[in-house]
Every structure is written in C-alpha cells, then in structure tokens.
Design an enzyme around this catalytic site. Structure first.
Site, PDB file in Angstrom:
ATOM      1  N   ARG A  50       0.844  -1.196   0.000  1.00 32.99           N
ATOM      2  CA  ARG A  50       0.000   0.000   0.000  1.00 32.99           C
ATOM      3  C   ARG A  50       0.884   1.251   0.000  1.00 32.99           C
ATOM      4  NH1 ARG A  50      -1.772   1.807   4.545  1.00 32.99           N
ATOM      5  NH2 ARG A  50      -2.342  -0.237   5.357  1.00 32.99           N
ATOM      6  N   ASP A 174      -7.070  19.027 -14.341  1.00 36.85           N
ATOM      7  CA  ASP A 174      -7.421  17.688 -14.805  1.00 36.85           C
ATOM      8  C   ASP A 174      -7.019  17.630 -16.277  1.00 36.85           C
ATOM      9  OD1 ASP A 174      -8.667  15.430 -15.890  1.00 36.85           O
ATOM     10  OD2 ASP A 174     -10.351  15.529 -14.486  1.00 36.85           O
TER      11      ASP A 174
HETATM   12  C1  LIG Z   1     -13.193   9.685 -16.520  1.00 33.87           C
HETATM   13  C2  LIG Z   1     -12.774  10.982 -15.990  1.00 33.87           C
HETATM   14  C3  LIG Z   1     -12.530  11.172 -14.624  1.00 33.87           C
HETATM   15  C4  LIG Z   1     -12.744  10.056 -13.607  1.00 33.87           C
HETATM   16  O1  LIG Z   1     -11.824   9.039 -13.778  1.00 33.87           O
HETATM   17  P1  LIG Z   1     -12.123   7.477 -13.424  1.00 33.87           P
HETATM   18  O2  LIG Z   1     -10.878   6.808 -13.854  1.00 33.87           O
HETATM   19  O3  LIG Z   1     -13.331   7.071 -14.183  1.00 33.87           O
HETATM   20  O4  LIG Z   1     -12.357   7.433 -11.962  1.00 33.87           O
HETATM   21  C5  LIG Z   1     -12.088  12.410 -14.205  1.00 33.87           C
HETATM   22  N1  LIG Z   1     -11.908  13.431 -15.073  1.00 33.87           N
HETATM   23  C6  LIG Z   1     -12.145  13.296 -16.386  1.00 33.87           C
HETATM   24  C7  LIG Z   1     -11.934  14.450 -17.288  1.00 33.87           C
HETATM   25  C8  LIG Z   1     -12.584  12.074 -16.890  1.00 33.87           C
HETATM   26  O5  LIG Z   1     -12.836  11.955 -18.199  1.00 33.87           O
END
Ligand SMILES: *Cc1c(COP(=O)(O)O)cnc(C)c1O
Length: 381
Positions: A50, A174
């Site tokens: 972990r 993101d």
């Molecule tokens: C899919 C997605 C997420 C979430 O990711 P998971 O791997 O599904 O938990 C977050 N941000 C964006 C822009 C995404 O496309």
C-alpha cells in the site's frame, strides 16, 4: 538528457524504463504485498505494497517525468486520485471549480466534500474575470478541466496560474483530455495535475486508473501520504498495463487528433449536424488560446444534431463506433452526455450549461477515418 527529449521519445525513455535487477526492458509485475525486513526494520526500499510497490513506483516515476513534475502517485481510479488531492484540505476551505467538470468530480464535490464542510464555487473558468471574482480569502485551490467535458471550452492555464500565485492558492488541472503529450500544465504554472488514466493513458479500454503529478516534492509527499493513509492505490497488474499503454501514447494521440480534425471539419458539412465543438476548428471561441497553450487539440469532439430523435437514431444504428461511456480508447466511442456521463447533474444545470439531449460526445478512435465517416453516414440515413 531525458529532460530535453521530445514527448514521443519520452513516452518510451523516462530514465527508469529498465528493471534494475535483470535489465529487463519491461518492468516486471511485482505481485506482492509484503517484503523482507531485518530485525531493525531495514528494507530494500519497500515494506508493504500500500505504501509502495516497485511496479507502481516505476509507473509513478515515468509519468512524473512525462508531466514535467517532481513526484507521481498512482491511484485505483481517476476519482480516487481526485479525492486524495481534495483531502489535502480541510473543513471550511473553499474551491473554485470549472462549471462543466467531469460528472463524477461534480458528484464528489457536491455530495461528499460538501458534507465535510468544504465549499465550492462552480464557475466558467474560460472566463478569467469569473475565476477572479470567485476567489475569496478561504479559497485554497482552483480546479480546472480544459478543454471541458463535453462542451470543449478552453481555459487559460497560464493566466489562471498567475492569478492563483497572486491570491495564494493552488492550481489543479485535470489533464485527462489533452494528456501530457499535448499539454503540460505544470510548465504553464499549475501546481498539481490529475488524470483519469483510464482514458488515453491506458488507451485500450482495459484498465481503470488515476494519476497525480505535483510540481514540488513537498506537495508530492502530501499526496503520497493521502495515498497511503486512505489506501486508494493502483495494483501492480494495472500499473504494468498503464506503463504499456503510455509507451504508445505518442503515436496514438497523433492519430486520434488527425482523425478528430478531419471529422470535426466534415461534421460541420452534414445537414443533420447543427454545431460542432472542437478546439481545433478556427470557429471555436478559444481556438487561438488552445493553439498557444497546447501543442495539439486532442481527439474529443462534441456536436449537436438537429433533434434528440436524430441523436438516438444515429447512436442506435452505428456499427463501428460503439455506444459507451468513457473515452480515449483506441476504438471510437460515442454517447449522449446528458443521459450518461452527466446524468448526475440536475436537469436545470444541464440546461444552463448547454448539455442537451441532442448533444453527442465523440471520442474519436484510431480507425481509418473513411470508415468512421461511412459509419456516421449510414447511421444518419
Ligand atoms: C473519466 C474521468 C474522470 C474520472 O476518472 P475514473 O478513472 O473514471 O475514476 C475524471 N476526469 C475526467 C476528465 C474524466 O474523463
């Protein structure tokens, strides 16, 4: 040496692509939970998987290099990664977040972090003045998705990073849609980059994973503490799959984008299509900005067809392009976000953001573009 490599080379040569023990050119899958210690508790660097695993470490190092960061941490999903990042802050803290974020991020913020006393202002981060106005003395971070999902609005990362620095808060980006192949938020001044590695990084629709890269070692250590303390780690098999995917990120992204550019332009000529959202189109409102802050426009297109019936008709008849949520796989995927990925948004909010049930989101795959066009033509007929 590795600092100056071009991105496609860096996808393959990040500096630790050879396993230390036998010089294997693929990092082995260390399928192990615990490690020998001597009586004083000394180890060869790993004590329990972990807190650290050699396969996961190799991925974390490689990806940190690709994002030009100091430290990487790999999680069981994009949302596990995003959750761990928000847990760096406390009750009473405030965040400014893009108003058209990924549905799961919206759900996390509005349904869970809100219960813990964290507050969020959702604003159009493509409008710098709106971001400026939303930052208050309690604001700890601005969280930006650019381009946004599914409206493809582009936010000025350099300007928001400067604003954050001035106002004493962090910038989290993101970078799932662009990937480090096209966009390097940390080089533009961001502090933290998060990814759903499930998408382009994995690239084959076969693994769910998340990654966080930080600009500083100190922030990276804090994220690592959250990873260890909350436990949302990525397992060794999935870490290996992700490293394999990242090796071909360059060629895949080039082809995704080449297809997306051609299709975006072509879609504007179809009578059943009313509007196409793609930052690579000169008609996109932030086309110039997209060109300046990233080296490509990516493989995601959204478009509005004339009616919800046409959208349903088309999606039910496509044969090569699959109706599925998710994105970034080698194969083309299509969906209506209002009914799927963004179904957790209140109907009123969907209306306000322009996410209607005739808006289609298209993750353009790496198939031959003529086959994709032909599939759309037959599905619309
Ligand atoms: C899919 C997605 C997420 C979430 O990711 P998971 O791997 O599904 O938990 C977050 N941000 C964006 C822009 C995404 O496309």
């Amino acid at each position: 040496m590795h600092e100056n490599l071009k991105k496609d080379t860096l996808c393959l040569h990040t500096g630790n692509e050879v396993d230390g023990q036998f010089d294997a050119l693929s990092i082995p899958i260390y399928q192990v939970s615990t490690y020998l210690q001597d009586v004083n508790g000394n180890t060869k660097g790993y004590e329990y998987s972990r807190s650290g695993n050699p396969t996961r470490s190799a991925l974390e190092h490689a990806f940190a290099a690709l994002e030009h960061g100091q430290r990487g941490n790999a999680f069981a999903s994009g949302l596990a990664a995003i959750s761990a990042v928000f847990m760096l802050w406390n009750s009473g803290d405030h965040f400014v977040v893009s108003n058209v974020v990924y549905g799961g991020t919206y759900r996390l913020l509005s349904k869970i972090l809100s219960r813990m006393g964290m507050t969020v202002s959702f604003v159009d981060t493509s409008d710098l003045n709106a971001v400026k106005a939303a930052i208050n003395p309690h604001t700890k971070a601005v969280f930006v998705e650019t381009p946004t999902n599914p409206m493809m609005a582009v936010s000025d990362l350099r300007a928001i990073a400067a604003l954050c620095r001035e106002r004493g808060c962090k910038l989290i980006v993101d970078n799932t849609f662009m990937t480090p192949y096209w966009q390097s938020p940390l080089l533009l001044g961001a502090d933290i980059v998060v990814h759903s590695a499930t998408k382009y990084l994995g690239g084959h629709s076969d693994v769910v994973a998340g990654l966080v890269v930080t600009a500083t070692e100190e922030l990276g250590e804090q994220v690592h503490f959250m990873q260890k303390a909350m436990g949302g780690i990525l397992g060794p098999q999935d870490s290996w799959l992700l490293m394999r995917g990242i090796k071909t990120l360059g060629v895949r992204m080039e082809k995704h984008e080449q297809n997306a550019r051609a299709l975006a332009q072509w879609l504007t000529t179809l009578p059943q299509v009313e509007k196409v959202y793609y930052p690579g189109l000169p008609s996109h409102p932030q086309h110039q900005l997209a060109k300046e802050q990233a080296s490509g426009f990516g493989g995601m297109i959204s478009f509005e067809v004339v009616s919800p019936q046409v959208a349903d008709h088309m999606l039910s008849r496509l044969q090569i392009i699959s109706l599925a949520i998710s994105l970034g796989g080698a194969e083309s995927l299509i969906c209506v976000p209002a009914k799927t990925t963004h179904a957790s948004f209140e109907p009123e909010l969907l209306r306000k953001l322009g996410i209607s049930d005739r808006l289609v989101r298209f993750s353009v795959g790496i198939e031959n573009v003529e086959d994709l066009k032909a599939d759309i033509v037959q599905a619309l007929s």
